[in-house]
Design a protein around this motif. Structure first.
Motif, PDB file in Angstrom:
ATOM      1  N   ASN A 192      70.976  12.035  -7.363  1.00 14.65           N
ATOM      2  CA  ASN A 192      70.008  12.889  -8.036  1.00 14.65           C
ATOM      3  C   ASN A 192      70.697  14.136  -8.592  1.00 14.65           C
ATOM      4  O   ASN A 192      70.550  14.482  -9.758  1.00 14.65           O
ATOM      5  CB  ASN A 192      68.885  13.282  -7.065  1.00 14.65           C
ATOM      6  CG  ASN A 192      67.693  13.892  -7.783  1.00 14.65           C
ATOM      7  OD1 ASN A 192      67.670  14.014  -9.002  1.00 14.65           O
ATOM      8  ND2 ASN A 192      66.678  14.277  -7.032  1.00 14.65           N
ATOM      9  N   GLU A 223      72.629  15.019   1.785  1.00 11.21           N
ATOM     10  CA  GLU A 223      71.551  15.928   1.401  1.00 11.21           C
ATOM     11  C   GLU A 223      70.944  15.579   0.045  1.00 11.21           C
ATOM     12  O   GLU A 223      69.921  16.126  -0.339  1.00 11.21           O
ATOM     13  CB  GLU A 223      72.066  17.374   1.398  1.00 11.21           C
ATOM     14  CG  GLU A 223      72.460  17.872   2.781  1.00 11.21           C
ATOM     15  CD  GLU A 223      73.025  19.287   2.743  1.00 11.21           C
ATOM     16  OE1 GLU A 223      73.116  19.855   1.640  1.00 11.21           O
ATOM     17  OE2 GLU A 223      73.367  19.810   3.814  1.00 11.21           O
ATOM     18  N   ASP A 225      68.812  13.396  -2.454  1.00  9.29           N
ATOM     19  CA  ASP A 225      67.628  12.551  -2.270  1.00  9.29           C
ATOM     20  C   ASP A 225      67.943  11.060  -2.426  1.00  9.29           C
ATOM     21  O   ASP A 225      67.355  10.221  -1.741  1.00  9.29           O
ATOM     22  CB  ASP A 225      66.545  12.912  -3.300  1.00  9.29           C
ATOM     23  CG  ASP A 225      66.004  14.309  -3.084  1.00  9.29           C
ATOM     24  OD1 ASP A 225      66.309  14.912  -2.039  1.00  9.29           O
ATOM     25  OD2 ASP A 225      65.275  14.808  -3.968  1.00  9.29           O
ATOM     26  N   THR A 228      70.663   7.094  -0.110  1.00 11.68           N
ATOM     27  CA  THR A 228      69.970   6.352   0.939  1.00 11.68           C
ATOM     28  C   THR A 228      70.808   5.182   1.468  1.00 11.68           C
ATOM     29  O   THR A 228      70.323   4.399   2.280  1.00 11.68           O
ATOM     30  CB  THR A 228      68.645   5.788   0.389  1.00 11.68           C
ATOM     31  OG1 THR A 228      68.938   4.968  -0.760  1.00 11.68           O
ATOM     32  CG2 THR A 228      67.700   6.912  -0.013  1.00 11.68           C
ATOM     33  N   HIS A 427      67.332   4.885  -5.142  1.00 11.26           N
ATOM     34  CA  HIS A 427      66.575   6.132  -5.261  1.00 11.26           C
ATOM     35  C   HIS A 427      65.114   5.968  -4.839  1.00 11.26           C
ATOM     36  O   HIS A 427      64.477   6.930  -4.409  1.00 11.26           O
ATOM     37  CB  HIS A 427      66.670   6.700  -6.685  1.00 11.26           C
ATOM     38  CG  HIS A 427      66.047   5.852  -7.749  1.00 11.26           C
ATOM     39  ND1 HIS A 427      66.629   4.691  -8.212  1.00 11.26           N
ATOM     40  CD2 HIS A 427      64.889   6.005  -8.461  1.00 11.26           C
ATOM     41  CE1 HIS A 427      65.870   4.158  -9.155  1.00 11.26           C
ATOM     42  NE2 HIS A 427      64.816   4.930  -9.320  1.00 11.26           N
ATOM     43  N   SER A 430      64.160   6.391  -0.962  1.00  9.96           N
ATOM     44  CA  SER A 430      64.017   7.737  -0.402  1.00  9.96           C
ATOM     45  C   SER A 430      62.533   8.084  -0.347  1.00  9.96           C
ATOM     46  O   SER A 430      61.827   7.974  -1.355  1.00  9.96           O
ATOM     47  CB  SER A 430      64.744   8.762  -1.279  1.00  9.96           C
ATOM     48  OG  SER A 430      64.368  10.069  -0.940  1.00  9.96           O
ATOM     49  N   GLN A 431      62.056   8.484   0.808  1.00 10.26           N
ATOM     50  CA  GLN A 431      60.644   8.839   0.938  1.00 10.26           C
ATOM     51  C   GLN A 431      60.300  10.110   0.161  1.00 10.26           C
ATOM     52  O   GLN A 431      59.126  10.362  -0.124  1.00 10.26           O
ATOM     53  CB  GLN A 431      60.277   8.972   2.412  1.00 10.26           C
ATOM     54  CG  GLN A 431      60.262   7.636   3.151  1.00 10.26           C
ATOM     55  CD  GLN A 431      59.743   7.731   4.562  1.00 10.26           C
ATOM     56  OE1 GLN A 431      59.859   8.766   5.204  1.00 10.26           O
ATOM     57  NE2 GLN A 431      59.160   6.650   5.052  1.00 10.26           N
ATOM     58  N   LYS A 432      61.311  10.905  -0.186  1.00  5.25           N
ATOM     59  CA  LYS A 432      61.072  12.069  -1.036  1.00  5.25           C
ATOM     60  C   LYS A 432      60.754  11.631  -2.465  1.00  5.25           C
ATOM     61  O   LYS A 432      60.062  12.325  -3.205  1.00  5.25           O
ATOM     62  CB  LYS A 432      62.293  12.984  -1.036  1.00  5.25           C
ATOM     63  CG  LYS A 432      62.572  13.648   0.309  1.00  5.25           C
ATOM     64  CD  LYS A 432      63.806  14.539   0.215  1.00  5.25           C
ATOM     65  CE  LYS A 432      64.126  15.200   1.542  1.00  5.25           C
ATOM     66  NZ  LYS A 432      65.341  16.046   1.470  1.00  5.25           N
ATOM     67  N   THR A 433      61.301  10.470  -2.854  1.00  6.42           N
ATOM     68  CA  THR A 433      61.094   9.960  -4.203  1.00  6.42           C
ATOM     69  C   THR A 433      59.842   9.098  -4.287  1.00  6.42           C
ATOM     70  O   THR A 433      59.078   9.190  -5.247  1.00  6.42           O
ATOM     71  CB  THR A 433      62.311   9.121  -4.654  1.00  6.42           C
ATOM     72  OG1 THR A 433      63.488   9.891  -4.464  1.00  6.42           O
ATOM     73  CG2 THR A 433      62.191   8.697  -6.095  1.00  6.42           C
ATOM     74  N   PRO A 435      56.622   7.326  -1.702  1.00  7.81           N
ATOM     75  CA  PRO A 435      56.049   7.424  -0.349  1.00  7.81           C
ATOM     76  C   PRO A 435      56.135   6.164   0.494  1.00  7.81           C
ATOM     77  O   PRO A 435      56.171   6.248   1.722  1.00  7.81           O
ATOM     78  CB  PRO A 435      54.582   7.803  -0.622  1.00  7.81           C
ATOM     79  CG  PRO A 435      54.315   7.312  -2.011  1.00  7.81           C
ATOM     80  CD  PRO A 435      55.601   7.473  -2.746  1.00  7.81           C
TER      81      PRO A 435
END
Length: 468
Positions: A192, A223, A225, A228, A427, A430-433, A435
């Motif tokens: 990212n 760190e 995003d 993974t 990408h 990633s749960q940040k990207t 849900p």
């Protein structure tokens, strides 16, 4: 007419090579042609099962509007057929089954992607043939591998009619589990934030503080995003350890630099970040394949240059090929891939709907519908893709809907002892990207393990019962 080589390939694809069972050293070695595809009275006498041609391959028919089936389709033994009549009968002599449903032309139409060659005007903004324009989707059988269903029906005819017993044919029962599992990951966005451009994007465009932007662009890999890899490769490895040796394969598809705006970020294949990513892939013994750029989708001849760039970057040829965004659908794309040295392609799924684009869950040798020639390029059906399930431009499903559909497809592949290929992007894991994609992916891996375990237990029980 259909070349004999393709005709035999299609028959073998449906029922498998058949051998007469004997007791000597040559046991199972004598091949027997049980199924024929002809309407010639003399030639028909050679086969206990005959499939009658519908005329699809005639020069006056092939490539014309009449060659595309019209809806609604009729059904033979509960399976949609594209050509021929939905009936079968015994010959007057009573020793031969004649099938009027043209299973060969129906299989060819799906396996060769004939309609994509014929309907060249049906393309989306990226040049892809839309799954929703396909016959399988419009007729409502995209979720069914009907070519494999044809094969099962033919095998049942051989067994139930007494033909297999009469000729002492060996027709082994197929295991209700996976012949192979391919866990594939496209590195369209390997990171990212990395480097000065990412710093400027975070600071100036995204309005983050300079300190936060520096940390994102130059901090630790973990760190980021999109980093993974250790997490999902651990899940992939766990499945690989639980399934029999040689069944599970992990693939990373990597893109070479391209000038197309659709191929951003233009990451360097030999950057220090990519070296660390590939170190993770190496530990997992992942195959490295080429992710063909969007430029190569537009200009098929460019794929050879991208293959050479891959070889220069990694000092070895790519294991296989997949085109970015599944954007290849022309026969010329696959011919260029073949001429460039590729022998395995993993592009064969629709971008807008999941299911069986080839009508099967087994790998298929590419048949060029333009020339009706059988090639050495193997197409691996892509059954499930993360973006297809969740993207609003595709199916736009929620977690519960996606899990239900994905689970049904996974179980269907196992039922036909097929090859299961999944595509999940790093990408989106990633749960940040996103849900729920990581939750769904792990759930599917557990289901695969459970299905295989149940198949092994069932086989062991059958073995015990047969020993009494």
């Amino acid at each position: 007419m259909l070349h004999n080589k393709i005709r035999q390939y299609l028959i073998d694809f449906l029922v498998g090579p058949l051998f007469i069972q004997s007791q000597g050293e040559d046991r199972y070695q004598r091949r027997f042609e049980a199924v024929g595809y002809t309407d010639d009275p003399e030639e028909m006498k050679q086969y206990p099962v005959v499939i009658l041609p519908s005329g699809f391959f005639d020069s006056s028919h092939y490539g014309t509007p009449r060659s595309c089936p019209s809806l609604p389709l009729r059904e033979w033994r509960g399976i949609p057929i594209l050509f021929g009549e939905p009936r079968e009968e015994w010959s007057r002599e009573g020793h031969q089954v004649i099938i009027h449903a043209d299973l060969i032309a129906s299989s060819y139409f799906l396996l060769s992607r004939y309609e994509e060659m014929y309907l060249r005007h049906e393309r989306d903004q990226l040049g892809r043939f839309p799954g929703k324009s396909s016959l399988a989707y419009r007729a409502g059988f995209l979720h069914r591998p009907i070519v494999d269903e044809y094969g099962d029906a033919l095998r049942e005819i051989l067994l139930s009619s007494g033909i297999a017993e009469r000729y002492n044919l060996r027709i082994p029962e197929r295991a209700k589990t996976f012949s192979a599992v391919h866990l594939t990951h496209d590195l369209a966005y390997p990171y990212n934030y990395r480097g000065w451009r990412s710093f400027l994007r975070a600071w100036l465009r995204e309005r983050k503080s300079p300190l936060r932007s520096l940390k994102l662009a130059f901090g630790l890999d973990k760190e980021d995003d999109f980093y993974t890899y250790p997490r999902f490769l651990k899940w992939d490895q766990e499945l690989k350890e639980h399934l029999p040796k040689g069944v599970t394969h992990i693939h990373f598809f990597i893109r070479m630099p391209s000038h197309s705006a659709l191929d951003r970020p233009r990451y360097r294949p030999r950057s220090s970040y990519m070296r660390r990513v590939l170190l993770e892939a190496g530990r997992a013994k992942a195959h490295l394949g080429l992710l063909g750029s969007h430029q190569a989708c537009l200009y098929a001849e460019m794929i050879g240059g991208e293959r050479k760039a891959f070889e220069q970057a990694y000092a070895k040829p790519p294991h296989s090929l997949r085109y970015s965004s599944l954007a290849a659908c022309e026969p010329e794309d696959y011919l260029q891939a073949l001429y460039s040295g590729f022998r395995h392609d993993y592009t064969m799924g629709y971008a807008d709907v999941v299911g069986f684009r080839l009508g099967t869950c087994h790998p298929v040798r590419f048949i060029n519908p333009n020339t009706r020639q059988l090639t050495e390029l193997t197409l691996h059906p892509l059954i499930l893709r993360d973006l297809t399930l969740s993207s609003g431009e595709a199916m736009g499903l929620d977690h519960e809907q996606a899990e239900q559909i994905a689970s049904e497809l996974v179980h269907t592949v196992a039922r036909y002892n097929g090859e299961l290929t999944l595509l999940w992007h790093n990408h989106l894991l990633s749960q940040k990207t996103h849900p729920w994609h990581s939750v769904l992916y792990r759930s599917l891996l557990r289901q695969i393990e459970e299905i295989d375990r149940e198949a092994i237990e069932a086989a062991e029980q059958d073995s015990v019962i047969s020993s009494y």
